[in-house]
Design an enzyme around this catalytic site. Structure first.
Site, short mmCIF file in Angstrom:
data_model
loop_
_atom_site.label_atom_id
_atom_site.label_comp_id
_atom_site.label_asym_id
_atom_site.label_seq_id
_atom_site.Cartn_x
_atom_site.Cartn_y
_atom_site.Cartn_z
N ASN A 108 -38.25 62.22 12.88
CA ASN A 108 -39.41 62.30 12.00
C ASN A 108 -39.01 62.83 10.62
O ASN A 108 -37.82 62.94 10.30
CB ASN A 108 -40.51 63.17 12.64
CG ASN A 108 -40.02 64.57 12.98
OD1 ASN A 108 -39.28 65.19 12.22
ND2 ASN A 108 -40.43 65.08 14.14
N CYS A 109 -40.00 63.16 9.81
CA CYS A 109 -39.73 63.57 8.43
C CYS A 109 -38.91 64.86 8.36
O CYS A 109 -38.15 65.07 7.41
CB CYS A 109 -41.04 63.73 7.65
SG CYS A 109 -42.15 65.01 8.31
N GLU A 110 -39.06 65.72 9.35
CA GLU A 110 -38.28 66.96 9.37
C GLU A 110 -36.81 66.68 9.68
O GLU A 110 -35.92 67.31 9.09
CB GLU A 110 -38.87 67.93 10.39
CG GLU A 110 -38.31 69.34 10.28
CD GLU A 110 -39.05 70.33 11.17
OE1 GLU A 110 -38.76 71.53 11.08
OE2 GLU A 110 -39.92 69.89 11.97
N VAL A 170 -35.22 65.41 6.32
CA VAL A 170 -34.89 66.39 5.28
C VAL A 170 -33.79 67.34 5.71
O VAL A 170 -32.96 67.75 4.89
CB VAL A 170 -36.13 67.19 4.82
CG1 VAL A 170 -37.16 66.27 4.18
CG2 VAL A 170 -36.74 68.00 5.95
#
Length: 226
Positions: A156-158, A161
């Protein structure tokens, strides 16, 4: 049918990212000041946007631009860039989660934040890891712009990053959700609850394989797993 499916997925999506699984530390709460001036950020910074029930993440690229991983069904349906670049609606996002289709896209800080406060580099302290050089962080994010494999819990987005900033993809929200799920499974009261719900389903819907099997199998699995 489509609206019902989107609503069901929305509940699942929110459950997987409940903020009570990841309470903010006092330091994070002090940092949770709304940043309207993008000159405050530096290229390579990790930005967090706490939403009501989950947290969204992005990498600041400079010039008021943020790269972030966003589930979106629209790119799978059209190649019209002007439509795709519009702010992703909840329905587009939820159907993107279901279809496992996502983009690393670039938006302004304002569109990324969507009216929420922005936290700056708080994961440096939370993960206790030194970030890569700022330019390397930004370049990693820029190289990944475009279609990106997506999983609600595992990519996911975590994950995006943390890979860009620390070199290793991790998700604290996923880890905390799994820990919470394990605690529910280990709680023997869940066996009684699922048995009770199963008995109710058989009482109101009648005894049939579709009601009887879950009534016995689910509590049994929870009992063995606990």
């Amino acid at each position: 049918m489509l609206d019902s499916l989107a609503l069901l997925l929305e509940k699942t999506f929110l459950l997987a990212h409940f903020n009570f699984f990841s309470p903010a530390s006092p330091k994070q709460e002090r940092c949770a000041k709304r940043r309207e001036d993008s000159t405050y950020f530096q290229r390579g910074d990790l930005l967090e946007v706490p939403r009501t029930l989950f947290t969204h993440f992005g990498i600041y690229l400079g010039d008021n631009k943020v790269a972030h991983l966003m589930p979106d069904i629209l790119p799978a349906l059209t190649s019209n860039k002007s439509q795709i670049q519009k702010v992703v609606t909840n329905k587009r996002l939820l159907l993107g989660v279901l279809y496992k289709y996502a983009l690393v896209r670039v938006d302004t800080v304002e569109d990324f934040a969507y009216g929420s406060p922005v936290l700056l580099n708080t994961m440096d302290t939370t993960l206790r890891r030194l970030p890569l050089a700022a330019e390397e962080v930004a370049r990693r994010a820029e190289k990944l712009i475009g279609h990106f494999p997506y999983s609600l819990l595992w990519n996911n987005c975590e994950h995006f990053v943390t890979y860009c900033r620390y070199g290793t993809a991790v998700s604290l929200q996923t880890e905390q959700f799994c820990e919470s799920l394990k605690s529910v499974i280990r709680d023997q009261r869940s066996v009684l609850l699922t048995t009770f719900i199963g008995m109710l389903s058989m009482f109101f819907l009648g005894i049939a394989p579709s009601t009887a099997l879950p009534t016995f199998i689910i509590p049994f699995i929870l009992w063995m797993a606990g």
